[in-house]
Motif scaffolding. Structure first.
Motif, PDB file in Angstrom:
ATOM      1  N   SER A   9       0.858  -1.183   0.000  1.00 50.27           N
ATOM      2  CA  SER A   9       0.000   0.000   0.000  1.00 50.27           C
ATOM      3  C   SER A   9       0.896   1.236   0.000  1.00 50.27           C
ATOM      4  O   SER A   9       1.560   1.524   1.002  1.00 50.27           O
ATOM      5  CB  SER A   9      -0.897   0.014   1.241  1.00 50.27           C
ATOM      6  OG  SER A   9      -1.524   1.272   1.365  1.00 50.27           O
ATOM      7  N   HIS A  10       0.942   1.953  -1.127  1.00 52.14           N
ATOM      8  CA  HIS A  10       1.724   3.195  -1.206  1.00 52.14           C
ATOM      9  C   HIS A  10       1.182   4.232  -0.234  1.00 52.14           C
ATOM     10  O   HIS A  10       1.943   4.945   0.411  1.00 52.14           O
ATOM     11  CB  HIS A  10       1.676   3.777  -2.624  1.00 52.14           C
ATOM     12  CG  HIS A  10       2.526   3.050  -3.593  1.00 52.14           C
ATOM     13  ND1 HIS A  10       3.880   3.256  -3.699  1.00 52.14           N
ATOM     14  CD2 HIS A  10       2.228   2.096  -4.511  1.00 52.14           C
ATOM     15  CE1 HIS A  10       4.379   2.474  -4.630  1.00 52.14           C
ATOM     16  NE2 HIS A  10       3.395   1.747  -5.141  1.00 52.14           N
ATOM     17  N   LYS A  11      -0.125   4.296  -0.146  1.00 50.25           N
ATOM     18  CA  LYS A  11      -0.777   5.308   0.686  1.00 50.25           C
ATOM     19  C   LYS A  11      -0.359   5.197   2.156  1.00 50.25           C
ATOM     20  O   LYS A  11      -0.197   6.214   2.844  1.00 50.25           O
ATOM     21  CB  LYS A  11      -2.294   5.172   0.553  1.00 50.25           C
ATOM     22  CG  LYS A  11      -3.092   6.206   1.288  1.00 50.25           C
ATOM     23  CD  LYS A  11      -4.576   6.051   1.018  1.00 50.25           C
ATOM     24  CE  LYS A  11      -5.384   7.071   1.772  1.00 50.25           C
ATOM     25  NZ  LYS A  11      -6.820   6.910   1.527  1.00 50.25           N
ATOM     26  N   HIS A  12      -0.169   3.974   2.637  1.00 47.47           N
ATOM     27  CA  HIS A  12       0.129   3.757   4.058  1.00 47.47           C
ATOM     28  C   HIS A  12       1.513   3.160   4.304  1.00 47.47           C
ATOM     29  O   HIS A  12       1.878   2.922   5.461  1.00 47.47           O
ATOM     30  CB  HIS A  12      -0.934   2.840   4.673  1.00 47.47           C
ATOM     31  CG  HIS A  12      -2.313   3.390   4.568  1.00 47.47           C
ATOM     32  ND1 HIS A  12      -2.787   4.384   5.391  1.00 47.47           N
ATOM     33  CD2 HIS A  12      -3.323   3.110   3.709  1.00 47.47           C
ATOM     34  CE1 HIS A  12      -4.025   4.678   5.059  1.00 47.47           C
ATOM     35  NE2 HIS A  12      -4.378   3.916   4.033  1.00 47.47           N
ATOM     36  N   LEU A  28      -9.029  -9.186  -5.374  1.00 48.71           N
ATOM     37  CA  LEU A  28     -10.307  -8.473  -5.404  1.00 48.71           C
ATOM     38  C   LEU A  28     -10.870  -8.349  -3.986  1.00 48.71           C
ATOM     39  O   LEU A  28     -11.358  -7.291  -3.588  1.00 48.71           O
ATOM     40  CB  LEU A  28     -11.288  -9.202  -6.315  1.00 48.71           C
ATOM     41  CG  LEU A  28     -12.652  -8.549  -6.524  1.00 48.71           C
ATOM     42  CD1 LEU A  28     -12.509  -7.208  -7.235  1.00 48.71           C
ATOM     43  CD2 LEU A  28     -13.547  -9.478  -7.327  1.00 48.71           C
ATOM     44  N   SER A  29     -10.762  -9.407  -3.222  1.00 45.46           N
ATOM     45  CA  SER A  29     -11.243  -9.392  -1.840  1.00 45.46           C
ATOM     46  C   SER A  29     -10.478  -8.366  -0.998  1.00 45.46           C
ATOM     47  O   SER A  29     -11.081  -7.591  -0.253  1.00 45.46           O
ATOM     48  CB  SER A  29     -11.103 -10.786  -1.231  1.00 45.46           C
ATOM     49  OG  SER A  29     -11.469 -10.781   0.114  1.00 45.46           O
ATOM     50  N   HIS A  30      -9.151  -8.353  -1.125  1.00 44.53           N
ATOM     51  CA  HIS A  30      -8.339  -7.404  -0.348  1.00 44.53           C
ATOM     52  C   HIS A  30      -8.670  -5.961  -0.710  1.00 44.53           C
ATOM     53  O   HIS A  30      -8.717  -5.095   0.166  1.00 44.53           O
ATOM     54  CB  HIS A  30      -6.849  -7.643  -0.585  1.00 44.53           C
ATOM     55  CG  HIS A  30      -6.292  -8.832   0.110  1.00 44.53           C
ATOM     56  ND1 HIS A  30      -6.440  -9.056   1.457  1.00 44.53           N
ATOM     57  CD2 HIS A  30      -5.571  -9.880  -0.367  1.00 44.53           C
ATOM     58  CE1 HIS A  30      -5.828 -10.184   1.784  1.00 44.53           C
ATOM     59  NE2 HIS A  30      -5.303 -10.701   0.694  1.00 44.53           N
ATOM     60  N   SER A  35     -15.149  -5.840   3.995  1.00 47.20           N
ATOM     61  CA  SER A  35     -15.512  -4.554   4.586  1.00 47.20           C
ATOM     62  C   SER A  35     -14.824  -4.309   5.925  1.00 47.20           C
ATOM     63  O   SER A  35     -14.887  -3.212   6.464  1.00 47.20           O
ATOM     64  CB  SER A  35     -17.028  -4.463   4.772  1.00 47.20           C
ATOM     65  OG  SER A  35     -17.473  -5.509   5.609  1.00 47.20           O
ATOM     66  N   LYS A  36     -14.176  -5.326   6.456  1.00 46.65           N
ATOM     67  CA  LYS A  36     -13.442  -5.141   7.705  1.00 46.65           C
ATOM     68  C   LYS A  36     -12.199  -6.012   7.685  1.00 46.65           C
ATOM     69  O   LYS A  36     -12.039  -6.878   6.840  1.00 46.65           O
ATOM     70  CB  LYS A  36     -14.313  -5.459   8.911  1.00 46.65           C
ATOM     71  CG  LYS A  36     -14.896  -6.846   8.924  1.00 46.65           C
ATOM     72  CD  LYS A  36     -15.823  -7.004  10.106  1.00 46.65           C
ATOM     73  CE  LYS A  36     -16.539  -8.348  10.019  1.00 46.65           C
ATOM     74  NZ  LYS A  36     -17.409  -8.551  11.151  1.00 46.65           N
ATOM     75  N   GLY A  37     -11.321  -5.762   8.629  1.00 47.99           N
ATOM     76  CA  GLY A  37     -10.081  -6.514   8.697  1.00 47.99           C
ATOM     77  C   GLY A  37      -8.883  -5.623   8.408  1.00 47.99           C
ATOM     78  O   GLY A  37      -9.019  -4.462   8.017  1.00 47.99           O
ATOM     79  N   TRP A  38      -7.702  -6.180   8.623  1.00 54.17           N
ATOM     80  CA  TRP A  38      -6.461  -5.411   8.508  1.00 54.17           C
ATOM     81  C   TRP A  38      -6.264  -4.867   7.107  1.00 54.17           C
ATOM     82  O   TRP A  38      -5.932  -3.689   6.927  1.00 54.17           O
ATOM     83  CB  TRP A  38      -5.275  -6.293   8.924  1.00 54.17           C
ATOM     84  CG  TRP A  38      -4.038  -5.516   9.155  1.00 54.17           C
ATOM     85  CD1 TRP A  38      -3.665  -4.871  10.295  1.00 54.17           C
ATOM     86  CD2 TRP A  38      -2.996  -5.266   8.201  1.00 54.17           C
ATOM     87  NE1 TRP A  38      -2.459  -4.241  10.120  1.00 54.17           N
ATOM     88  CE2 TRP A  38      -2.026  -4.478   8.837  1.00 54.17           C
ATOM     89  CE3 TRP A  38      -2.796  -5.631   6.888  1.00 54.17           C
ATOM     90  CZ2 TRP A  38      -0.872  -4.052   8.208  1.00 54.17           C
ATOM     91  CZ3 TRP A  38      -1.634  -5.211   6.252  1.00 54.17           C
ATOM     92  CH2 TRP A  38      -0.692  -4.433   6.904  1.00 54.17           C
ATOM     93  N   THR A  39      -6.459  -5.706   6.075  1.00 52.53           N
ATOM     94  CA  THR A  39      -6.196  -5.234   4.718  1.00 52.53           C
ATOM     95  C   THR A  39      -7.212  -4.186   4.263  1.00 52.53           C
ATOM     96  O   THR A  39      -6.873  -3.319   3.461  1.00 52.53           O
ATOM     97  CB  THR A  39      -6.144  -6.388   3.698  1.00 52.53           C
ATOM     98  OG1 THR A  39      -7.375  -7.103   3.714  1.00 52.53           O
ATOM     99  CG2 THR A  39      -4.978  -7.307   3.974  1.00 52.53           C
ATOM    100  N   ALA A  40      -8.426  -4.237   4.764  1.00 49.26           N
ATOM    101  CA  ALA A  40      -9.425  -3.241   4.386  1.00 49.26           C
ATOM    102  C   ALA A  40      -9.020  -1.845   4.873  1.00 49.26           C
ATOM    103  O   ALA A  40      -9.313  -0.843   4.226  1.00 49.26           O
ATOM    104  CB  ALA A  40     -10.792  -3.616   4.951  1.00 49.26           C
ATOM    105  N   TRP A  45      -4.277  -1.603  -2.446  1.00 51.95           N
ATOM    106  CA  TRP A  45      -3.129  -2.499  -2.509  1.00 51.95           C
ATOM    107  C   TRP A  45      -2.710  -2.726  -3.953  1.00 51.95           C
ATOM    108  O   TRP A  45      -3.526  -2.659  -4.854  1.00 51.95           O
ATOM    109  CB  TRP A  45      -3.490  -3.861  -1.902  1.00 51.95           C
ATOM    110  CG  TRP A  45      -3.771  -3.807  -0.447  1.00 51.95           C
ATOM    111  CD1 TRP A  45      -5.002  -3.772   0.139  1.00 51.95           C
ATOM    112  CD2 TRP A  45      -2.824  -3.756   0.615  1.00 51.95           C
ATOM    113  NE1 TRP A  45      -4.870  -3.709   1.499  1.00 51.95           N
ATOM    114  CE2 TRP A  45      -3.546  -3.702   1.825  1.00 51.95           C
ATOM    115  CE3 TRP A  45      -1.446  -3.755   0.670  1.00 51.95           C
ATOM    116  CZ2 TRP A  45      -2.926  -3.649   3.065  1.00 51.95           C
ATOM    117  CZ3 TRP A  45      -0.820  -3.698   1.906  1.00 51.95           C
ATOM    118  CH2 TRP A  45      -1.550  -3.649   3.088  1.00 51.95           C
ATOM    119  N   GLU A  46      -1.423  -3.030  -4.131  1.00 47.55           N
ATOM    120  CA  GLU A  46      -0.944  -3.514  -5.414  1.00 47.55           C
ATOM    121  C   GLU A  46      -0.101  -4.759  -5.157  1.00 47.55           C
ATOM    122  O   GLU A  46       0.508  -4.888  -4.084  1.00 47.55           O
ATOM    123  CB  GLU A  46      -0.145  -2.460  -6.170  1.00 47.55           C
ATOM    124  CG  GLU A  46       1.210  -2.154  -5.572  1.00 47.55           C
ATOM    125  CD  GLU A  46       2.026  -1.217  -6.434  1.00 47.55           C
ATOM    126  OE1 GLU A  46       2.737  -1.704  -7.327  1.00 47.55           O
ATOM    127  OE2 GLU A  46       1.950  -0.011  -6.191  1.00 47.55           O
TER     128      GLU A  46
END
Length: 80
Positions: A9-12, A28-30, A35-40, A45-46
């Motif tokens: 994640s460039h943003k974070h 696609l899920s990540h 709608s919740k969880g660490w990756t959300a 993400w790339e």
């Protein structure tokens, strides 16, 4: 086949390591479906790295290694 993948994640400025049998669906899920969880929390993400393995055990071992200190150092050397 089992795919071990590393997301960035460039943003974070965060990395995520996981494994799956369906990389497109998991990605696609990540990025969109969950709608919740660490990756959300750290979207978007790339995919910056993938490795394929014949067995689940091999993929799990590689994922585990990538989450160690040495593995995290390797992850930080990948271009993103």
């Amino acid at each position: 086949m089992f795919t071990v993948y590393i997301l960035y994640s460039h943003k974070h400025d965060k990395h995520y390591v996981g494994f799956t049998t369906d990389l497109a669906e998991r990605f696609l899920s990540h990025n969109h479906l969950s709608s919740k969880g660490w990756t959300a929390r750290y979207r978007p993400w790339e995919i910056i790295h993938t490795e394929e393995f014949a067995t689940k055990a091999e993929a799990m071992d590689r994922e585990k290694w990538l989450k160690t200190g040495v593995g995290r150092a390797f992850t930080k050397t990948l271009p993103h």
